[in-house]
Design a protein around this motif. Structure first.
Motif, short mmCIF file in Angstrom:
data_model
loop_
_atom_site.label_atom_id
_atom_site.label_comp_id
_atom_site.label_asym_id
_atom_site.label_seq_id
_atom_site.Cartn_x
_atom_site.Cartn_y
_atom_site.Cartn_z
N SER A 33 -25.20 -14.38 -15.95
CA SER A 33 -26.05 -14.66 -17.10
C SER A 33 -27.04 -13.52 -17.30
O SER A 33 -27.40 -12.81 -16.35
CB SER A 33 -26.81 -15.97 -16.91
OG SER A 33 -27.72 -15.87 -15.83
N PHE A 34 -27.44 -13.35 -18.54
CA PHE A 34 -28.34 -12.25 -18.92
C PHE A 34 -29.28 -12.77 -19.98
O PHE A 34 -28.84 -13.37 -20.97
CB PHE A 34 -27.51 -11.09 -19.47
CG PHE A 34 -28.28 -9.83 -19.73
CD1 PHE A 34 -28.58 -8.96 -18.70
CD2 PHE A 34 -28.68 -9.49 -21.00
CE1 PHE A 34 -29.27 -7.79 -18.93
CE2 PHE A 34 -29.38 -8.32 -21.25
CZ PHE A 34 -29.66 -7.46 -20.20
N ALA A 35 -30.57 -12.60 -19.77
CA ALA A 35 -31.56 -13.05 -20.75
C ALA A 35 -32.64 -12.00 -20.90
O ALA A 35 -32.87 -11.18 -20.00
CB ALA A 35 -32.17 -14.38 -20.31
N LEU A 36 -33.30 -12.02 -22.04
CA LEU A 36 -34.39 -11.09 -22.31
C LEU A 36 -35.69 -11.86 -22.48
O LEU A 36 -35.71 -12.95 -23.05
CB LEU A 36 -34.12 -10.31 -23.60
CG LEU A 36 -32.86 -9.45 -23.62
CD1 LEU A 36 -32.71 -8.80 -24.99
CD2 LEU A 36 -32.90 -8.40 -22.53
N VAL A 37 -36.77 -11.27 -21.97
CA VAL A 37 -38.11 -11.80 -22.19
C VAL A 37 -38.78 -10.85 -23.17
O VAL A 37 -38.90 -9.65 -22.91
CB VAL A 37 -38.90 -11.88 -20.87
CG1 VAL A 37 -40.35 -12.27 -21.15
CG2 VAL A 37 -38.25 -12.87 -19.92
N CYS A 38 -39.19 -11.40 -24.30
CA CYS A 38 -39.81 -10.58 -25.33
C CYS A 38 -40.68 -11.47 -26.20
O CYS A 38 -40.20 -12.46 -26.75
CB CYS A 38 -38.73 -9.89 -26.17
SG CYS A 38 -39.40 -8.84 -27.46
N ASP A 39 -41.96 -11.11 -26.32
CA ASP A 39 -42.84 -11.87 -27.20
C ASP A 39 -43.59 -10.96 -28.17
O ASP A 39 -44.48 -11.39 -28.86
CB ASP A 39 -43.82 -12.72 -26.39
CG ASP A 39 -44.78 -11.88 -25.57
OD1 ASP A 39 -44.60 -10.65 -25.50
OD2 ASP A 39 -45.72 -12.46 -24.99
N LYS A 40 -43.18 -9.69 -28.23
CA LYS A 40 -43.82 -8.74 -29.14
C LYS A 40 -43.08 -8.75 -30.48
O LYS A 40 -41.88 -8.49 -30.53
CB LYS A 40 -43.80 -7.33 -28.55
CG LYS A 40 -44.70 -7.14 -27.37
CD LYS A 40 -44.71 -5.68 -26.94
CE LYS A 40 -45.72 -5.45 -25.85
NZ LYS A 40 -45.75 -4.05 -25.44
N VAL A 93 -34.24 -9.46 -18.11
CA VAL A 93 -34.93 -8.21 -18.40
C VAL A 93 -36.21 -8.54 -19.15
O VAL A 93 -36.17 -9.11 -20.24
CB VAL A 93 -34.04 -7.24 -19.21
CG1 VAL A 93 -34.81 -5.97 -19.57
CG2 VAL A 93 -32.77 -6.90 -18.43
N ASP A 94 -37.33 -8.21 -18.52
CA ASP A 94 -38.64 -8.48 -19.10
C ASP A 94 -39.10 -7.27 -19.90
O ASP A 94 -39.42 -6.23 -19.34
CB ASP A 94 -39.63 -8.80 -17.98
CG ASP A 94 -41.00 -9.21 -18.48
OD1 ASP A 94 -41.26 -9.09 -19.71
OD2 ASP A 94 -41.82 -9.64 -17.65
N LEU A 95 -39.11 -7.41 -21.22
CA LEU A 95 -39.52 -6.32 -22.11
C LEU A 95 -40.99 -6.42 -22.51
O LEU A 95 -41.42 -5.77 -23.46
CB LEU A 95 -38.64 -6.35 -23.38
CG LEU A 95 -37.13 -6.21 -23.16
CD1 LEU A 95 -36.39 -6.42 -24.47
CD2 LEU A 95 -36.79 -4.87 -22.54
N GLY A 96 -41.75 -7.19 -21.78
CA GLY A 96 -43.14 -7.45 -22.12
C GLY A 96 -44.04 -6.22 -22.19
O GLY A 96 -45.04 -6.22 -22.89
N ARG A 97 -43.68 -5.17 -21.47
CA ARG A 97 -44.50 -3.96 -21.47
C ARG A 97 -43.81 -2.80 -22.19
O ARG A 97 -44.19 -1.65 -22.04
CB ARG A 97 -44.87 -3.58 -20.04
CG ARG A 97 -45.79 -4.62 -19.40
CD ARG A 97 -46.35 -4.25 -18.02
NE ARG A 97 -45.97 -2.99 -17.47
CZ ARG A 97 -45.09 -2.81 -16.47
NH1 ARG A 97 -44.47 -3.84 -15.93
NH2 ARG A 97 -44.81 -1.61 -16.02
#
Length: 118
Positions: free
Chosen positions: A76-83, A47-51
């Motif tokens: 498997s489950f991963a998150l994308v977050c850089d905020k 899940v890409d939370l980038g926006r």
């Protein structure tokens, strides 16, 4: 603000790009989409939370539910977050210890493919 959901495939991973606000009003749409993906056979979800501009406890609950569902299916489950504001939420709730958090989709896919994913 509206919630936007877009799905794409990267290798064996299904990437759900989320944009806007994930709150008590929009979280049911996110839950529905994640369940569609998982019930449709997706076993490696990123899940890409980038926006994402805002994430509340309802949204966190949806993510935890998807993680549990995939783990029980040997997925498997991963998150994308850089905020930083979102990362702070994960740290405060100690969910940074539960979710694999990555700065990019490529990093999430690579980590999972190497067996470092959840």
């Amino acid at each position: 603000m509206e919630l936007s959901l877009a799905t794409r495939t990267v290798g064996e991973h299904t990437v759900l790009e989320v944009g806007g606000e994930v709150d008590v009003y929009t979280a049911p749409r996110l839950r529905e989409r994640l369940l569609e993906l998982i019930d449709g056979g997706a076993r490696h979800v990123v899940v890409d939370l980038g926006r994402v501009d805002f994430l509340d406890s309802t949204g966190l609950g949806v993510l935890v539910g998807a993680l549990k569902r995939l783990r029980s299916a040997s997925g498997s489950f991963a998150l994308v977050c850089d905020k930083e504001p979102l990362l702070k939420i994960f740290r405060i709730t100690a969910l940074d210890q539960v979710f694999p958090l990555h700065p990019t989709v490529d990093a999430a896919v690579s980590a999972d493919s190497a067996g470092a994913g959840a």
